[in-house]
Design an enzyme around this catalytic site. Structure first.
Site, mmCIF file in Angstrom:
data_model
loop_
_atom_site.group_PDB
_atom_site.id
_atom_site.type_symbol
_atom_site.label_atom_id
_atom_site.label_comp_id
_atom_site.label_asym_id
_atom_site.label_seq_id
_atom_site.Cartn_x
_atom_site.Cartn_y
_atom_site.Cartn_z
ATOM 1 N N LYS A 188 -28.815 -23.515 -80.018
ATOM 2 C CA LYS A 188 -30.131 -23.857 -79.462
ATOM 3 C C LYS A 188 -30.832 -22.594 -78.975
ATOM 4 O O LYS A 188 -30.197 -21.720 -78.360
ATOM 5 C CB LYS A 188 -29.952 -24.846 -78.303
ATOM 6 C CG LYS A 188 -31.257 -25.341 -77.697
ATOM 7 C CD LYS A 188 -30.994 -26.363 -76.594
ATOM 8 C CE LYS A 188 -32.265 -26.917 -75.985
ATOM 9 N NZ LYS A 188 -31.999 -27.939 -74.939
ATOM 10 N N SER A 239 -34.165 -32.289 -75.688
ATOM 11 C CA SER A 239 -34.850 -31.110 -76.181
ATOM 12 C C SER A 239 -34.087 -30.336 -77.256
ATOM 13 O O SER A 239 -34.678 -29.509 -77.960
ATOM 14 C CB SER A 239 -35.120 -30.157 -75.016
ATOM 15 O OG SER A 239 -33.910 -29.755 -74.403
ATOM 16 N N SER A 263 -30.364 -34.143 -73.161
ATOM 17 C CA SER A 263 -30.913 -33.361 -74.277
ATOM 18 C C SER A 263 -29.926 -33.033 -75.383
ATOM 19 O O SER A 263 -30.324 -32.509 -76.424
ATOM 20 C CB SER A 263 -31.536 -32.065 -73.765
ATOM 21 O OG SER A 263 -32.744 -32.334 -73.109
#
Lengths: 63, 449
Positions: free
Chosen positions: B61, B131, B155
């Protein structure tokens, strides 16, 4: 009915915490802050007087 | 690969081809580190294998620092930002022999705005979760074999649930968060977690990244167990808490509820006992969670909010502005509510002699992007994941079926502090008896894989 926040209120709050938001942001921000405070209002109405705040990240349980 | 029938270079080349096939459709990556990955694969092929992750392509990420690729947190404010170091979890993956294949899409500063949009491969019109949007999508379409994300309210588990992948949020402090971009993190709620295609792979990734890190004072100095040791022990005799008073309320969509109920019945059929428990303090989840989350993530943005407000996505900026104005009374009350939730769930585990709890991961499944209003819909998505960020308990999402519209749903398994082994064991047992984690989306123009 609770008093609704005005753009000037948000400007003052921002100033008090050392921030400055664009003028055009103040009205929508006042509306959003009103909505947010209404959403989290149950926290202030809850009976949490005997609960200590979480002051540690450690999630382990202690007997 | 251990038998040298497939080289690391061949696997990385195949993954890069899959990225080329799928990226125009799903947009899971912000930076593909092709040359660095091929160089790492060549080094891996020249070495004695270090373990099960040797030569395996993993995505990261874009809020976790990597020394050989930019870390931009999905924001123009960090365009071109580079670091000279790896986040601890990235360093540990490299030490285990894994190959970092690229940086994957995050919502701006992990704040919920899917701009530009990543697409859900099960229906390209639909929300991919977030996210850590890129991690779930890339593992679902096979453009990485595993991924690391961060999870401060769901997330990792949210994208996992809506992409039919396995998402693991370990205990707070089990995995170091050092090297996470601070402006994209709420430190007391945030966890580094994993996306994989199977629970066994989740155990392998956790094994590589778990453990005390002197650079992160949140980490817990406890031995890391062998997460594969008990994986095949099944669930017979385990007591699993269910809390319908919170996790089966009116917000639970009937189609998702039916799938999760089916998963509960499967676990019972394998010999687990379902035990009802009450968690009334969990009604504080959303107000307490939002207050803490917004206040913690907003704090490092004060200067940018004044000097560069127009560089934010509008929705991100609004969230951060609100977080900057959270009254102290609300924040203190939120921390009290959080402590009440912790005490309550500890008591439930103890009094009902629970080994774990089981819940839906999300109350709904993925919604159409053109119908989604983030401010309205984010609270609808995270009421079942956020409690475990507030309490710090480990939580695993495994696929548990598809709605009639073909959208995935997730079963969430929650454990005692530091007891990831038990939730992995439960998830693995469920997975072995069900076909959901083996199903792959058929992407128009890119095929299934």
């Amino acid at each position: 009915m609770a008093r609704r926040l005005a753009p000037a209120d948000v400007a003052l709050l921002a100033e008090l915490v050392g921030l400055r938001f664009p003028t055009e942001d103040l009205a929508p921000l006042a509306e959003a802050l009103d909505a947010h405070l209404a959403f989290v209002a149950p926290l202030l109405q809850a009976d949490l007087d005997d609960v200590n705040p979480s002051l540690t990240h450690d999630p382990r349980w202690r007997d | 690969m251990r038998e040298r029938k497939l080289s690391a270079v061949e696997l990385v080349e195949a993954t890069l081809r899959r990225i080329d096939e799928t990226e125009p459709v799903v947009h899971a990556y912000v930076h593909v580190a092709a040359q660095q990955a091929l160089a790492a694969a060549r080094r891996a092929d020249a070495e004695v294998p270090r373990g099960p992750l040797h030569g395996i392509p993993i995505g990261i990420k874009d809020v976790l620092a990597t020394r050989d690729a930019p870390t931009e947190a999905g924001s123009r404010l960090l365009a071109g930002f580079t670091t000279s170091h790896d986040a601890t979890v990235v360093r540990r993956l490299r030490e285990a022999g894994a190959v970092i294949i690229g940086k994957q899409v995050t919502h701006e500063f992990a704040c919920g705005q899917d701009v530009p949009p990543t697409r859900n491969p099960w229906n390209l019109r639909h929300y991919p979760g977030g996210s850590s949007a890129g991690g779930g999508v890339s593992v679902a379409v096979g453009s990485s074999l595993g991924a690391l994300g961060t999870d401060a309210g769901g997330s990792v588990r949210k994208p996992a649930a809506v992409t039919a992948t396995v998402g693991l949020k370990p205990t707070h402090g089990r995995v170091s968060g050092w090297g996470t971009i601070r402006a994209a993190s709420a430190p007391s709620l945030d966890h580094v977690g994993t996306f994989t295609r199977s629970v066994e792979d989740a155990a392998l990734l956790l094994q590589a990244v778990a453990g005390y890190d002197p650079a992160d004072r949140r980490t817990i100095d406890e031995p890391v167990p062998d997460y594969l040791a008990d994986l095949n022990r099944g669930v017979a005799g385990l007591r699993l808490g269910v809390a319908p008073g919170y996790f089966a309320g009116p917000e639970l969509h009937p189609e998702v509820g039916a799938l999760v109920e089916g998963a509960f019945k499967e676990l019972e059929r394998f010999g687990a006992t379902l035990v009802p428990v009450e968690l009334p303090a969990f009604r504080f989840t959303l107000p307490a969670g939002f207050v803490i989350l917004m206040a913690e993530v907003a704090q490092p943005h004060r200067r940018w909010l004044v000097e560069r407000p127009k560089d934010y996505v509008a929705g991100t900026r609004r969230l951060l502005e609100l977080g900057s104005l959270v009254p102290a009374a609300h924040l203190q009350a939120a921390h009290c509510a959080r402590m009440a939730m912790r005490a309550e769930v500890q008591a439930a585990f103890r009094h009902a002699r629970l080994d774990a709890m089981v819940t839906p991961t999300l109350p709904i499944t993925s919604m159409a992007l053109d119908e989604m209003v983030v401010d309205r819909d984010l609270p609808r998505l995270i009421p079942f994941t956020l409690p475990w960020n507030l309490t710090g308990l480990p939580a695993l999402s495994v696929p548990c079926g598809f709605t009639p519209a073909g959208l995935p749903a997730g079963l969430q398994v929650v454990g005692r502090p530091l007891d990831e082994a038990t939730i992995l064991r439960i998830g693995h047992a469920y997975e072995q008896a069900t076909p959901w984690h083996r199903q792959r989306p058929a992407l128009a123009g890119a095929g299934a894989r």
